[in-house]
Design a protein around this motif. Structure first.
Motif, short mmCIF file in Angstrom:
data_model
loop_
_atom_site.label_atom_id
_atom_site.label_comp_id
_atom_site.label_asym_id
_atom_site.label_seq_id
_atom_site.Cartn_x
_atom_site.Cartn_y
_atom_site.Cartn_z
N ILE A 193 0.83 -1.21 0.00
CA ILE A 193 0.00 0.00 0.00
C ILE A 193 0.87 1.26 0.00
CG2 ILE A 193 -1.61 1.37 1.41
CD1 ILE A 193 -2.96 -0.93 0.03
N LEU A 194 0.45 2.24 -0.79
CA LEU A 194 1.02 3.59 -0.73
C LEU A 194 0.03 4.46 0.03
CD1 LEU A 194 3.04 5.81 -1.59
CD2 LEU A 194 1.71 6.05 -3.71
N GLU A 195 0.52 5.17 1.04
CA GLU A 195 -0.37 5.95 1.89
C GLU A 195 0.18 7.35 2.11
OE1 GLU A 195 -2.33 4.32 5.63
OE2 GLU A 195 -0.80 5.64 6.51
N ILE A 196 -0.73 8.33 2.09
CA ILE A 196 -0.36 9.69 2.50
C ILE A 196 -1.27 10.07 3.66
CG2 ILE A 196 0.55 10.39 0.26
CD1 ILE A 196 -2.76 11.81 1.27
N GLY A 197 -0.78 10.96 4.53
CA GLY A 197 -1.55 11.34 5.69
C GLY A 197 -1.37 12.81 6.03
N ALA A 198 -2.37 13.37 6.70
CA ALA A 198 -2.33 14.77 7.13
C ALA A 198 -2.81 14.86 8.56
CB ALA A 198 -3.18 15.64 6.21
N ASP A 199 -2.37 15.90 9.25
CA ASP A 199 -2.76 16.10 10.64
C ASP A 199 -3.92 17.08 10.78
OD1 ASP A 199 -1.37 18.29 9.80
OD2 ASP A 199 0.18 18.21 11.36
N ARG A 200 -4.66 17.24 9.71
CA ARG A 200 -5.89 18.05 9.74
C ARG A 200 -6.85 17.49 8.70
NH1 ARG A 200 -5.80 21.35 5.27
NH2 ARG A 200 -3.76 21.68 4.29
N PRO A 201 -8.15 17.67 8.88
CA PRO A 201 -9.11 17.19 7.88
C PRO A 201 -8.81 17.82 6.52
CG PRO A 201 -10.24 17.80 9.88
CD PRO A 201 -8.82 18.28 10.04
N ARG A 202 -9.02 17.03 5.48
CA ARG A 202 -8.69 17.53 4.14
C ARG A 202 -9.55 16.84 3.10
NH1 ARG A 202 -2.94 18.45 1.12
NH2 ARG A 202 -3.71 18.23 -1.01
N ASP A 203 -9.93 17.62 2.09
CA ASP A 203 -10.65 17.06 0.95
C ASP A 203 -9.64 16.79 -0.17
OD1 ASP A 203 -13.16 17.21 2.13
OD2 ASP A 203 -13.42 19.30 1.53
N TYR A 204 -9.74 15.61 -0.78
CA TYR A 204 -8.85 15.24 -1.88
C TYR A 204 -9.66 15.23 -3.16
CZ TYR A 204 -5.90 13.78 1.98
OH TYR A 204 -5.16 13.77 3.13
N ASP A 205 -9.22 16.04 -4.15
CA ASP A 205 -9.98 16.12 -5.39
C ASP A 205 -9.53 15.04 -6.37
OD1 ASP A 205 -7.60 17.01 -6.56
OD2 ASP A 205 -8.15 19.13 -6.40
N ARG A 206 -10.14 15.04 -7.52
CA ARG A 206 -9.86 14.01 -8.53
C ARG A 206 -8.41 14.06 -8.99
NH1 ARG A 206 -13.40 14.26 -13.87
NH2 ARG A 206 -12.21 16.20 -14.02
N ASP A 207 -7.86 15.28 -9.12
CA ASP A 207 -6.46 15.40 -9.54
C ASP A 207 -5.51 14.80 -8.51
OD1 ASP A 207 -7.16 16.64 -11.90
OD2 ASP A 207 -6.92 18.67 -11.11
N ASP A 208 -5.83 14.97 -7.22
CA ASP A 208 -4.99 14.38 -6.18
C ASP A 208 -4.97 12.85 -6.29
OD1 ASP A 208 -4.43 16.86 -5.07
OD2 ASP A 208 -6.13 16.78 -3.69
N ILE A 209 -6.14 12.27 -6.51
CA ILE A 209 -6.23 10.82 -6.63
C ILE A 209 -5.54 10.34 -7.90
CG2 ILE A 209 -7.79 8.86 -6.72
CD1 ILE A 209 -7.67 10.45 -4.04
N HIS A 210 -5.68 11.08 -8.99
CA HIS A 210 -4.98 10.72 -10.23
C HIS A 210 -3.47 10.76 -10.02
CE1 HIS A 210 -8.56 11.71 -13.12
NE2 HIS A 210 -8.69 10.56 -12.47
N PHE A 211 -3.02 11.78 -9.29
CA PHE A 211 -1.58 11.89 -9.00
C PHE A 211 -1.10 10.68 -8.21
CE2 PHE A 211 1.43 13.22 -5.60
CZ PHE A 211 2.56 13.37 -6.38
N LEU A 212 -1.82 10.32 -7.16
CA LEU A 212 -1.42 9.19 -6.33
C LEU A 212 -1.50 7.88 -7.11
CD1 LEU A 212 -3.12 10.16 -2.95
CD2 LEU A 212 -0.67 10.12 -3.45
N THR A 213 -2.54 7.75 -7.95
CA THR A 213 -2.68 6.53 -8.75
C THR A 213 -1.52 6.39 -9.73
OG1 THR A 213 -5.09 6.64 -8.58
CG2 THR A 213 -4.17 5.27 -10.34
N GLY A 214 -1.18 7.48 -10.39
CA GLY A 214 -0.04 7.46 -11.31
C GLY A 214 1.25 7.14 -10.59
#
Length: 243
Positions: A155-176
């Motif tokens: 698994i590849l995982e990213i995390g933040a210490d505050r609530p955050r919304d991830y948009d489609r571009d963020d998911i595309h970036f992580l998927t790539g």
């Protein structure tokens, strides 16, 4: 009081800074990050360094403080952190998560689907490893890292210490990024398997050379023994008789 100096429509020599422009710039930065990592992975033979750079680049590309790579361990049916960014040193090799539907990491691993938790304070029943709380993690995204075999790498995982919304571009970036990382892992696995085969071949050659050397020594000793025995017979046949 000074006026608003931000670029705006109608200002000579300036293009308007719109949400679309900001989004496009972000997308370009993320694509460049994937390309740089791909080049790094091609040049770097050490898988640990590749995984560590992947964690760093992912966190940097999304502007989050934490990222890590989990590897699946079939013998324990769990996931263990093998590379991280932003986490304490003791996390690598020690932080473990169950590889089933009880954890967000396990859910992504088992289903193959991206697991997104923008606010873990309102999570949907999946458990979290205890060290997440120690790092005040409240938002994570987990994606599967595939492999050439039937079993995914982890698994590849990213995390933040505050609530955050991830948009489609963020998911595309992580998927790539996960796709490039999967290829790097597969390549490293193939190279490791090839090295094992090379080492085995070297061992066989060394063993063949050893046996051949022993055979040559034995042949030489046999010829010397035969020569000595033949010489003794000749001497006895031609020895003069006593008068």
């Amino acid at each position: 009081m000074r006026g608003d100096c931000r670029p705006h429509c109608g200002a000579p020599g300036h293009a308007p800074v719109t949400d679309a422009v900001v989004k496009a710039q972000k997308s370009l930065r993320q694509q460049a990050a994937i390309a740089r990592f791909g080049g790094f992975a091609l040049r770097e033979p050490d898988l640990t360094k590749i995984l560590t750079e992947a964690a760093r680049a992912c966190a940097d590309g999304l502007g989050v403080p934490f990222s890590q790579v989990w590897q699946y361990r079939a013998e324990n049916n769990d996931l263990v952190v093998v590379a991280s960014h932003g986490w304490r040193d003791e996390v690598v090799g020690h932080a473990v998560s169950c590889a089933d539907m009880r954890s967000l990491q396990g859910r992504a691993f088992r289903t193959g689907e991206t697991s997104i938790a923008g606010d873990l304070q309102n999570r949907n029943g999946c458990g979290l490893p205890p060290f997440d709380a120690a790092h005040s993690i409240v938002s994570i995204v987990d994606l599967i890292i595939k492999d050439d075999g039937d079993q995914p790498y982890g698994i590849l995982e990213i995390g933040a210490d505050r609530p955050r919304d991830y948009d489609r571009d963020d998911i595309h970036f992580l998927t790539g990024f996960a796709d490039v990382l999967a290829e790097a892992v597969s390549s490293a696995s193939r190279e490791a398997a090839l090295q094992v085969s090379i080492d085995q071949l070297k061992a066989l050659i060394e063993e063949k050379d050893r046996l051949l050397c022993e055979k040559n020594v034995a042949d030489l000793q046999l010829r010397q023994a035969q020569k000595s025995a033949g010489g003794g017979s000749i001497d006895r046949r031609h020895r003069p008789r006593s008068q």
